[in-house]
Motif scaffolding. Sequence first.
Motif, PDB file in Angstrom:
ATOM      1  N   TYR A 167      46.092  12.757  32.708  1.00 45.62           N
ATOM      2  CA  TYR A 167      45.038  13.664  33.176  1.00 45.62           C
ATOM      3  C   TYR A 167      45.637  14.846  33.939  1.00 45.62           C
ATOM      4  CZ  TYR A 167      41.260  10.376  32.016  1.00 45.62           C
ATOM      5  OH  TYR A 167      40.380   9.564  31.361  1.00 45.62           O
ATOM      6  N   PHE A 168      46.696  14.595  34.680  1.00 45.96           N
ATOM      7  CA  PHE A 168      47.341  15.644  35.448  1.00 45.96           C
ATOM      8  C   PHE A 168      47.949  16.691  34.522  1.00 45.96           C
ATOM      9  CE2 PHE A 168      47.100  12.034  38.208  1.00 45.96           C
ATOM     10  CZ  PHE A 168      46.921  12.541  39.485  1.00 45.96           C
ATOM     11  N   VAL A 169      48.544  16.250  33.427  1.00 48.06           N
ATOM     12  CA  VAL A 169      49.184  17.169  32.495  1.00 48.06           C
ATOM     13  C   VAL A 169      48.165  18.157  31.933  1.00 48.06           C
ATOM     14  CG1 VAL A 169      50.311  17.346  30.246  1.00 48.06           C
ATOM     15  CG2 VAL A 169      51.082  15.635  31.901  1.00 48.06           C
ATOM     16  N   THR A 170      47.033  17.643  31.448  1.00 47.35           N
ATOM     17  CA  THR A 170      46.017  18.544  30.881  1.00 47.35           C
ATOM     18  C   THR A 170      45.451  19.468  31.949  1.00 47.35           C
ATOM     19  OG1 THR A 170      44.334  16.824  31.149  1.00 47.35           O
ATOM     20  CG2 THR A 170      45.396  16.984  29.013  1.00 47.35           C
ATOM     21  N   ALA A 171      45.248  18.934  33.155  1.00 49.21           N
ATOM     22  CA  ALA A 171      44.717  19.770  34.239  1.00 49.21           C
ATOM     23  C   ALA A 171      45.696  20.877  34.598  1.00 49.21           C
ATOM     24  CB  ALA A 171      44.410  18.906  35.459  1.00 49.21           C
ATOM     25  N   LEU A 172      46.977  20.577  34.634  1.00 47.54           N
ATOM     26  CA  LEU A 172      47.989  21.581  34.964  1.00 47.54           C
ATOM     27  C   LEU A 172      48.053  22.675  33.901  1.00 47.54           C
ATOM     28  CD1 LEU A 172      50.794  19.189  36.233  1.00 47.54           C
ATOM     29  CD2 LEU A 172      49.627  20.917  37.623  1.00 47.54           C
ATOM     30  N   LEU A 185      51.970  27.245  30.807  1.00 49.65           N
ATOM     31  CA  LEU A 185      52.735  26.058  31.182  1.00 49.65           C
ATOM     32  C   LEU A 185      52.926  25.113  30.007  1.00 49.65           C
ATOM     33  CD1 LEU A 185      53.954  24.778  33.805  1.00 49.65           C
ATOM     34  CD2 LEU A 185      51.854  23.433  33.955  1.00 49.65           C
ATOM     35  N   ASP A 186      54.178  24.715  29.823  1.00 50.55           N
ATOM     36  CA  ASP A 186      54.518  23.577  28.962  1.00 50.55           C
ATOM     37  C   ASP A 186      54.903  22.427  29.878  1.00 50.55           C
ATOM     38  OD1 ASP A 186      54.158  24.537  26.382  1.00 50.55           O
ATOM     39  OD2 ASP A 186      56.110  25.514  26.356  1.00 50.55           O
ATOM     40  N   VAL A 187      54.437  21.227  29.580  1.00 51.44           N
ATOM     41  CA  VAL A 187      54.746  20.074  30.414  1.00 51.44           C
ATOM     42  C   VAL A 187      55.506  19.043  29.599  1.00 51.44           C
ATOM     43  CG1 VAL A 187      53.814  18.238  31.859  1.00 51.44           C
ATOM     44  CG2 VAL A 187      52.715  20.474  31.849  1.00 51.44           C
ATOM     45  N   ILE A 188      56.616  18.595  30.150  1.00 52.66           N
ATOM     46  CA  ILE A 188      57.404  17.532  29.516  1.00 52.66           C
ATOM     47  C   ILE A 188      57.087  16.240  30.268  1.00 52.66           C
ATOM     48  CG2 ILE A 188      59.704  16.702  28.918  1.00 52.66           C
ATOM     49  CD1 ILE A 188      59.597  20.253  29.900  1.00 52.66           C
ATOM     50  N   ALA A 189      56.275  15.414  29.661  1.00 49.68           N
ATOM     51  CA  ALA A 189      55.924  14.132  30.272  1.00 49.68           C
ATOM     52  C   ALA A 189      57.023  13.127  29.960  1.00 49.68           C
ATOM     53  CB  ALA A 189      54.584  13.646  29.744  1.00 49.68           C
ATOM     54  N   THR A 190      57.338  12.278  30.920  1.00 52.50           N
ATOM     55  CA  THR A 190      58.417  11.305  30.744  1.00 52.50           C
ATOM     56  C   THR A 190      57.859   9.892  30.765  1.00 52.50           C
ATOM     57  OG1 THR A 190      58.823  11.272  33.129  1.00 52.50           O
ATOM     58  CG2 THR A 190      60.086  12.839  31.826  1.00 52.50           C
ATOM     59  N   SER A 191      58.717   8.946  30.472  1.00 52.25           N
ATOM     60  CA  SER A 191      58.304   7.546  30.433  1.00 52.25           C
ATOM     61  C   SER A 191      57.841   7.086  31.813  1.00 52.25           C
ATOM     62  CB  SER A 191      59.462   6.663  29.962  1.00 52.25           C
ATOM     63  OG  SER A 191      59.925   7.085  28.696  1.00 52.25           O
ATOM     64  N   PHE A 192      56.885   6.207  31.812  1.00 53.20           N
ATOM     65  CA  PHE A 192      56.312   5.682  33.046  1.00 53.20           C
ATOM     66  C   PHE A 192      57.387   4.987  33.884  1.00 53.20           C
ATOM     67  CE2 PHE A 192      54.397   2.057  35.284  1.00 53.20           C
ATOM     68  CZ  PHE A 192      53.419   2.694  36.032  1.00 53.20           C
ATOM     69  N   ASP A 193      57.487   5.414  35.163  1.00 52.59           N
ATOM     70  CA  ASP A 193      58.346   4.754  36.141  1.00 52.59           C
ATOM     71  C   ASP A 193      59.819   4.739  35.727  1.00 52.59           C
ATOM     72  OD1 ASP A 193      58.624   3.651  38.611  1.00 52.59           O
ATOM     73  OD2 ASP A 193      58.104   1.614  38.026  1.00 52.59           O
ATOM     74  N   LEU A 220      46.350   5.633  38.265  1.00 58.69           N
ATOM     75  CA  LEU A 220      46.172   7.031  38.639  1.00 58.69           C
ATOM     76  C   LEU A 220      46.586   7.210  40.095  1.00 58.69           C
ATOM     77  CD1 LEU A 220      42.777   8.181  37.069  1.00 58.69           C
ATOM     78  CD2 LEU A 220      45.084   8.757  36.335  1.00 58.69           C
ATOM     79  N   PRO A 221      47.495   8.130  40.374  1.00 61.42           N
ATOM     80  CA  PRO A 221      47.989   8.295  41.751  1.00 61.42           C
ATOM     81  C   PRO A 221      46.936   8.784  42.739  1.00 61.42           C
ATOM     82  CG  PRO A 221      49.528   9.238  40.172  1.00 61.42           C
ATOM     83  CD  PRO A 221      48.276   8.927  39.420  1.00 61.42           C
ATOM     84  N   CYS A 222      45.861   9.411  42.243  1.00 65.02           N
ATOM     85  CA  CYS A 222      44.780   9.833  43.134  1.00 65.02           C
ATOM     86  C   CYS A 222      43.465   9.742  42.379  1.00 65.02           C
ATOM     87  CB  CYS A 222      45.007  11.249  43.665  1.00 65.02           C
ATOM     88  SG  CYS A 222      44.772  12.580  42.465  1.00 65.02           S
ATOM     89  N   SER A 223      42.388   9.930  43.089  1.00 65.40           N
ATOM     90  CA  SER A 223      41.072   9.886  42.470  1.00 65.40           C
ATOM     91  C   SER A 223      40.956  10.936  41.371  1.00 65.40           C
ATOM     92  CB  SER A 223      40.003  10.136  43.536  1.00 65.40           C
ATOM     93  OG  SER A 223      38.750  10.363  42.950  1.00 65.40           O
ATOM     94  N   LEU A 224      40.256  10.612  40.319  1.00 68.39           N
ATOM     95  CA  LEU A 224      40.067  11.536  39.204  1.00 68.39           C
ATOM     96  C   LEU A 224      39.449  12.850  39.678  1.00 68.39           C
ATOM     97  CD1 LEU A 224      40.611  11.291  36.125  1.00 68.39           C
ATOM     98  CD2 LEU A 224      38.188  10.748  35.845  1.00 68.39           C
ATOM     99  N   SER A 225      38.555  12.773  40.648  1.00 68.23           N
ATOM    100  CA  SER A 225      37.868  13.978  41.132  1.00 68.23           C
ATOM    101  C   SER A 225      38.801  14.909  41.890  1.00 68.23           C
ATOM    102  CB  SER A 225      36.692  13.584  42.027  1.00 68.23           C
ATOM    103  OG  SER A 225      37.154  12.935  43.205  1.00 68.23           O
ATOM    104  N   MET A 226      39.956  14.408  42.344  1.00 63.03           N
ATOM    105  CA  MET A 226      40.902  15.222  43.103  1.00 63.03           C
ATOM    106  C   MET A 226      41.940  15.911  42.217  1.00 63.03           C
ATOM    107  SD  MET A 226      40.117  15.183  46.267  1.00 63.03           S
ATOM    108  CE  MET A 226      38.882  14.325  47.258  1.00 63.03           C
ATOM    109  N   ILE A 227      41.976  15.571  40.945  1.00 62.93           N
ATOM    110  CA  ILE A 227      43.010  16.137  40.070  1.00 62.93           C
ATOM    111  C   ILE A 227      42.894  17.655  39.936  1.00 62.93           C
ATOM    112  CG2 ILE A 227      43.887  16.153  37.700  1.00 62.93           C
ATOM    113  CD1 ILE A 227      43.442  13.149  37.611  1.00 62.93           C
TER     114      ILE A 227
END
Length: 645
Positions: free
Chosen positions: A84-89, A100-108, A247-254
């Motif tokens: 969700y953060f990637v699309t919002a950014l 912006l291009d975002v390179i998402a990486t593997s979880f953790d 999700l690191p924070c509430s969806l409404s805060m993204i």
Amino acid sequence: MIDLYENLSWLPPPAEDFAAQCKALGASSEADGTAIGLLATAAHDINQLTRLAKTIGTVKSRAGSLRPLTPFRLGILSNGTMDYFVTALIATAPRFGIALDVIATSFDQALQEAIDPSSDLRLANPDAVLVALDYRGFGLQATLGDKVRSTALVEAAMNQLDAICAGLRSSQAISIVQTVVPPSETLFGSLDATVSGTTRQMCEALNIAIRQRFTGGEALVFDSAALAETVGLARWHDPTQWALAKLPCSLSMIPLYADHLCRLIGALRGQSRRALVLDLDNTLWGGVIGDDGMNGITIGQGDATGEAYLALHRYALDLRQRGVVLAVSSKNDDEVARQPFREHPDMLLKEDHFAVFQANWSDKASNIEAIANALSLGLDALVFVDDNPAERALVRQKLPAVAVPEMPSDPALYVRTLAAAGYFEATTFSAEDRKRSAYYEGNARRLELQSGSGDLDSYLRSLKMSATFAPFDALSRNRITQLINKSNQFNLTTRRYTEAEVAALERDPNVFTLQVRLSDQFGDNGMICVVICRRADEAWMIDTWLMSCRVLKRRVEEAVLLQLADHANRHGIFELHAKYIPSGRNSMVKDHYAKLGFTAMNPHSATDGETEWRLRVADIARTDLPLEIKSFEMSGTAVGEISPV
């Protein structure tokens, strides 16, 4: 007032036909970064951001670019789910002039992705990487009363961050290290932050270390902890969404998170605003000075409304102190508008705090354009504050590049709203930044002098200009890096370099560098030009040439060319080669090299506006320039005065 932040209330609401506009953009045959930027400048929720991100992806896949938006590649390392953060950014970045291009990486997998040269992140060559680990990712579990153990956990977290940033430095990516948001739940109540081994205590200790270690230079701090505390930790965290989706924070805060992070990225690329243009009636005081007179306006101590307006005065003065230039745009008779600044005993702002004072009966948009011209700033450097929604709408319509915050009806909330909008985001703060408002105030006085001069050359000589040329050095390195990464309009190639790369240029025997400072009878303009040349046999390739727009039409570029000629001769260089690479924002310099006598090397084969130029050093004409030149000697250590060119 929490809704101010959660709803991004300083932004206008989304257009009623938002979905239709997205559809039209997606179907368009042209890449229109300007239209995308306008569409992004609204208070969208997460669903609307997702729709806009898809539209941006469609346009980019078809057109290949989103000019005039500035491209930026961001990697993300996190122990949470960032989809969700990637699309919002991606959907938020155009609001700040960024594609912006975002390179998402593997979880953790933060450390592994950062240090492995063959990882997807490293191979993608990002401009910056967000290190977004939370307290769970660092293993900050309670060790109550055990100071040794809690200290060791914080040190281990810092060691992990150091290792990540070291890996990223080898790829020349800037690290953006996120502070750690503590949990809202406590074990000891008010005592929680002081008991060794509580998660809150360890988070605070870690954040202090992060802010001290990763500020400026090769790393930046994204203070998500301060952001979360602003809206409230209980509102920031959503235990259900963490349990279900990590999700690191509430969806409404993204959307708020994305706005703040994209501000920082925009600031990295010089997209922060530089000037605050203020209306007067019902903005800097209550009432209408032309109708109510001096005794009828509300401003000053002892009155709740009057003190609310004073708070805006103080905030404007604080902004000016950190380098933001102030201006006035008011529909008023000039003498009437100036009267409170001259005579009202409770006014904190005075006439001399404003670089430009426009009070007349012309429309606000025309006046704001005149202010931008007087300050030698682009419209995208301006923020316009007005209590009147009709005036705000007019400026947004006619001057979409100007930032126009939605202002609340209660003047007590003006400062909070303007501060929440974050138009003046900074990545560094230097002594030169503090002087910036004085630079622009001096520029306005120069224009007044020019209007009274018979011709341009006489005006330039009356300025009594003095230019100082020197190579890059450690003392000026931070400011040089700042200029390289912030200058967009008078910048021939818009290449960006980190502070470590600038330091490497200083040591490279095949690189010639110039930093240029300019002063005149109105004061010091500070550093106004940076040039980087790379040697190729008996030629110098001008890798970077950028200048401050404050010194346009003052013939400084001719003085720079003569300096290049002098030093080229001493280095056995016979030709200067150069490129103009269009960025969408530097069209003002597309003829720069032609005006200086360069010959186009590919006038008919240039693709996408990129041109190559050549000039023999022997063909550089010696002309009489209206400025004194102070240049460094060949050792690069002494600065000696030579005769004016």
